[in-house]
Scaffold this motif. Structure first.
Motif, PDB file in Angstrom:
ATOM      1  N   ASP A 258       0.830  -1.196   0.000  1.00 13.03           N
ATOM      2  CA  ASP A 258       0.000   0.000   0.000  1.00 13.03           C
ATOM      3  C   ASP A 258       0.877   1.265   0.000  1.00 13.03           C
ATOM      4  N   LEU A 259       0.230   2.412  -0.133  1.00 13.40           N
ATOM      5  CA  LEU A 259       0.952   3.678  -0.271  1.00 13.40           C
ATOM      6  C   LEU A 259       1.853   3.948   0.936  1.00 13.40           C
ATOM      7  N   LYS A 260       1.360   3.686   2.134  1.00 23.07           N
ATOM      8  CA  LYS A 260       2.146   3.998   3.335  1.00 23.07           C
ATOM      9  C   LYS A 260       3.411   3.144   3.391  1.00 23.07           C
ATOM     10  N   GLN A 261       3.288   1.866   3.073  1.00 20.80           N
ATOM     11  CA  GLN A 261       4.467   0.980   3.070  1.00 20.80           C
ATOM     12  C   GLN A 261       5.442   1.399   1.967  1.00 20.80           C
ATOM     13  N   ALA A 262       4.900   1.724   0.796  1.00 21.31           N
ATOM     14  CA  ALA A 262       5.749   2.184  -0.312  1.00 21.31           C
ATOM     15  C   ALA A 262       6.506   3.452   0.085  1.00 21.31           C
ATOM     16  N   TYR A 263       5.814   4.350   0.780  1.00 25.12           N
ATOM     17  CA  TYR A 263       6.440   5.605   1.250  1.00 25.12           C
ATOM     18  C   TYR A 263       7.580   5.322   2.212  1.00 25.12           C
ATOM     19  N   LYS A 264       7.334   4.451   3.186  1.00 23.83           N
ATOM     20  CA  LYS A 264       8.376   4.131   4.180  1.00 23.83           C
ATOM     21  C   LYS A 264       9.626   3.594   3.497  1.00 23.83           C
ATOM     22  N   GLU A 265       9.416   2.695   2.544  1.00 21.53           N
ATOM     23  CA  GLU A 265      10.563   2.062   1.881  1.00 21.53           C
ATOM     24  C   GLU A 265      11.303   3.059   0.988  1.00 21.53           C
ATOM     25  N   ALA A 266      10.551   3.902   0.269  1.00 21.22           N
ATOM     26  CA  ALA A 266      11.198   4.896  -0.598  1.00 21.22           C
ATOM     27  C   ALA A 266      11.956   5.923   0.245  1.00 21.22           C
ATOM     28  N   TYR A 267      11.357   6.346   1.339  1.00 29.16           N
ATOM     29  CA  TYR A 267      12.019   7.329   2.208  1.00 29.16           C
ATOM     30  C   TYR A 267      13.337   6.756   2.729  1.00 29.16           C
ATOM     31  N   ALA A 268      13.300   5.498   3.198  1.00 31.08           N
ATOM     32  CA  ALA A 268      14.515   4.864   3.717  1.00 31.08           C
ATOM     33  C   ALA A 268      15.582   4.712   2.630  1.00 31.08           C
ATOM     34  N   ALA A 269      15.133   4.422   1.399  1.00 31.11           N
ATOM     35  CA  ALA A 269      16.088   4.229   0.299  1.00 31.11           C
ATOM     36  C   ALA A 269      16.714   5.546  -0.158  1.00 31.11           C
ATOM     37  N   LEU A 270      15.920   6.620  -0.176  1.00 33.02           N
ATOM     38  CA  LEU A 270      16.406   7.879  -0.757  1.00 33.02           C
ATOM     39  C   LEU A 270      17.039   8.822   0.258  1.00 33.02           C
ATOM     40  N   GLN A 271      16.650   8.717   1.518  1.00 32.43           N
ATOM     41  CA  GLN A 271      17.119   9.688   2.505  1.00 32.43           C
ATOM     42  C   GLN A 271      18.645   9.767   2.617  1.00 32.43           C
ATOM     43  N   PRO A 272      19.369   8.637   2.614  1.00 30.12           N
ATOM     44  CA  PRO A 272      20.831   8.746   2.736  1.00 30.12           C
ATOM     45  C   PRO A 272      21.479   9.525   1.585  1.00 30.12           C
ATOM     46  N   LYS A 273      20.906   9.422   0.392  1.00 29.70           N
ATOM     47  CA  LYS A 273      21.509  10.056  -0.793  1.00 29.70           C
ATOM     48  C   LYS A 273      21.039  11.496  -0.986  1.00 29.70           C
ATOM     49  N   TYR A 274      19.757  11.750  -0.672  1.00 30.43           N
ATOM     50  CA  TYR A 274      19.164  13.056  -1.013  1.00 30.43           C
ATOM     51  C   TYR A 274      18.630  13.825   0.202  1.00 30.43           C
ATOM     52  N   GLY A 275      18.706  13.244   1.379  1.00 32.70           N
ATOM     53  CA  GLY A 275      18.068  13.834   2.553  1.00 32.70           C
ATOM     54  C   GLY A 275      18.565  15.221   2.913  1.00 32.70           C
ATOM     55  N   GLN A 276      19.795  15.552   2.485  1.00 29.41           N
ATOM     56  CA  GLN A 276      20.339  16.885   2.806  1.00 29.41           C
ATOM     57  C   GLN A 276      19.876  17.947   1.802  1.00 29.41           C
ATOM     58  N   TRP A 277      19.209  17.551   0.737  1.00 31.57           N
ATOM     59  CA  TRP A 277      18.719  18.522  -0.241  1.00 31.57           C
ATOM     60  C   TRP A 277      17.581  19.345   0.368  1.00 31.57           C
ATOM     61  N   VAL A 278      17.512  20.599  -0.035  1.00 32.85           N
ATOM     62  CA  VAL A 278      16.450  21.496   0.406  1.00 32.85           C
ATOM     63  C   VAL A 278      15.081  20.872   0.121  1.00 32.85           C
ATOM     64  N   ILE A 279      14.146  21.038   1.044  1.00 30.76           N
ATOM     65  CA  ILE A 279      12.736  20.604   0.996  1.00 30.76           C
ATOM     66  C   ILE A 279      12.539  19.102   0.750  1.00 30.76           C
ATOM     67  N   PHE A 280      13.528  18.272   1.156  1.00 24.77           N
ATOM     68  CA  PHE A 280      13.377  16.823   0.978  1.00 24.77           C
ATOM     69  C   PHE A 280      12.148  16.318   1.736  1.00 24.77           C
ATOM     70  N   ASP A 281      12.057  16.651   3.024  1.00 22.84           N
ATOM     71  CA  ASP A 281      10.929  16.161   3.822  1.00 22.84           C
ATOM     72  C   ASP A 281       9.600  16.738   3.354  1.00 22.84           C
ATOM     73  N   HIS A 282       9.631  17.954   2.843  1.00 19.82           N
ATOM     74  CA  HIS A 282       8.403  18.569   2.313  1.00 19.82           C
ATOM     75  C   HIS A 282       7.907  17.815   1.080  1.00 19.82           C
ATOM     76  N   CYS A 283       8.821  17.506   0.173  1.00 21.56           N
ATOM     77  CA  CYS A 283       8.419  16.959  -1.138  1.00 21.56           C
ATOM     78  C   CYS A 283       8.068  15.485  -1.105  1.00 21.56           C
ATOM     79  N   MET A 284       8.740  14.719  -0.259  1.00 19.09           N
ATOM     80  CA  MET A 284       8.626  13.262  -0.376  1.00 19.09           C
ATOM     81  C   MET A 284       7.190  12.729  -0.328  1.00 19.09           C
ATOM     82  N   PRO A 285       6.332  13.170   0.610  1.00 20.04           N
ATOM     83  CA  PRO A 285       4.973  12.608   0.604  1.00 20.04           C
ATOM     84  C   PRO A 285       4.212  12.895  -0.694  1.00 20.04           C
ATOM     85  N   PHE A 286       4.365  14.111  -1.231  1.00 25.02           N
ATOM     86  CA  PHE A 286       3.685  14.475  -2.481  1.00 25.02           C
ATOM     87  C   PHE A 286       4.278  13.693  -3.658  1.00 25.02           C
TER      88      PHE A 286
END
Length: 318
Positions: A258-286
């Motif tokens: 489901d969407l929530k599980q997909a979000y958790k996995e994508a966030y975990a996969a992308l955060q180490p590489k892109y988490g320091q970019w501006v508005i990362f936390d803002h954009c990810m759910p959208f």
């Protein structure tokens, strides 16, 4: 329970503005990852590309233009329809507001909802929002594919190179100087917002930008890219984020998650590489919500409303 503040409500830090010349006729107004504005100063007139979010914020752009030229600001070009890019337009007093026909159609279809949604998400970016005139920013000239303007002897090409950030994405290209204004098709050290995106198309549109071989480029967010090497880095970073996110979400959707599980996995996969970019936390759910839609049953982006924003945020971050 620990929950994140909705969208960018916790974002209150004022950014430092840089206004710099990139080529003979091109200038960049950038602000540490806030939305950028491009300026073309032709022989007889000025063009502004993307307007800032309110007329009060646009006054700062105008002040800086007036430090370098007294030529009339005759044209405003919209790279796409998002409120943060278009609601400052009235300040410039331009004779013409130029947009792609696809952008015009999106304003008709979802401009009012998008405006309410964006202002609700990102209060800091809409300083003095009461200065925005009622109604929408309406283009006075629309085009499909390609349009060429001549500012005296200066050739200015306004191009649709493909869908990506939205279906109406428009770039401004100065072929004589190899300077490109990309709008949000390209970001630099800033997270691409992809809530209205076409993930499968976006990399091909970046290929079309690369094929022009820009010597310098003003991205939608982030510092101006001043060498072909920096341009290549901006294109590569944007491409990798879009592809990494979509591959993660498409795999989750295919596995029946489901969407929530997909979000958790994508966030975990992308955060180490892109988490320091501006508005990362803002954009990810959208971004994840749109990617999941595209990977499942919605080839075209659904309209965001203030209510849909809040419901989505609660589902993913609540």
């Amino acid at each position: 329970m620990n929950t994140k503040a909705f969208a960018s409500h916790a974002d209150t830090e004022v950014k430092k503005v840089t206004f710099e010349q990139l080529s003979e006729h091109a200038w960049a107004y950038t602000a540490e990852g806030d939305p950028n504005t491009g300026i073309v100063i032709g022989d007889d007139a000025v063009m502004v590309i993307d307007t800032q979010a309110t007329p009060v914020m646009a006054q700062d752009v105008i002040r800086r233009i007036r430090e370098v030229t007294d030529k009339p600001i005759r044209y405003v070009t919209l790279s796409h329809y998002h409120a943060v890019r278009v609601l400052g337009a009235s300040a410039y007093g331009a004779e013409h507001i130029i947009a792609s026909q696809d952008t015009y159609d999106l304003i008709v279809e979802r401009g009012e909802q998008d405006k309410a949604s964006e202002i609700g998400r990102f209060p800091r970016l809409f300083q003095n929002v009461e200065s925005v005139p009622a109604g929408m920013t309406w283009p006075t000239i629309t085009f499909t594919g390609k349009m060429t303007l001549w500012l005296g002897k200066l050739e200015v090409q306004i191009l649709q190179l493909g869908r990506g950030h939205t279906k109406g994405d428009t770039v401004v290209w100065l072929p004589g100087e190899r300077t490109l204004f990309s709008g949000d098709l390209v970001e630099f050290d800033a997270t691409p917002y992809a809530g209205d995106a076409y993930f499968k198309d976006w990399p091909y549109t970046l290929d079309a930008i690369a094929a022009l071989k820009p010597a310098n480029l003003v991205p939608g967010r982030g510092a101006a890219l001043k060498t072909p090497e920096q341009v290549a880095a901006g294109l590569a970073g944007t491409r990798s984020f879009i592809q990494d996110l979509y591959q993660s979400i498409a795999a989750s959707a295919q596995a029946g998650k489901d969407l929530k599980q997909a979000y958790k996995e994508a966030y975990a996969a992308l955060q180490p590489k892109y988490g320091q970019w501006v508005i990362f936390d803002h954009c990810m759910p959208f971004d994840v919500t749109r990617a999941y839609d595209e990977a499942t049953q919605y080839p075209d982006p659904r309209i965001w409303t203030a209510e849909r924003d809040q419901a989505m945020w609660q589902a993913l971050e609540g």
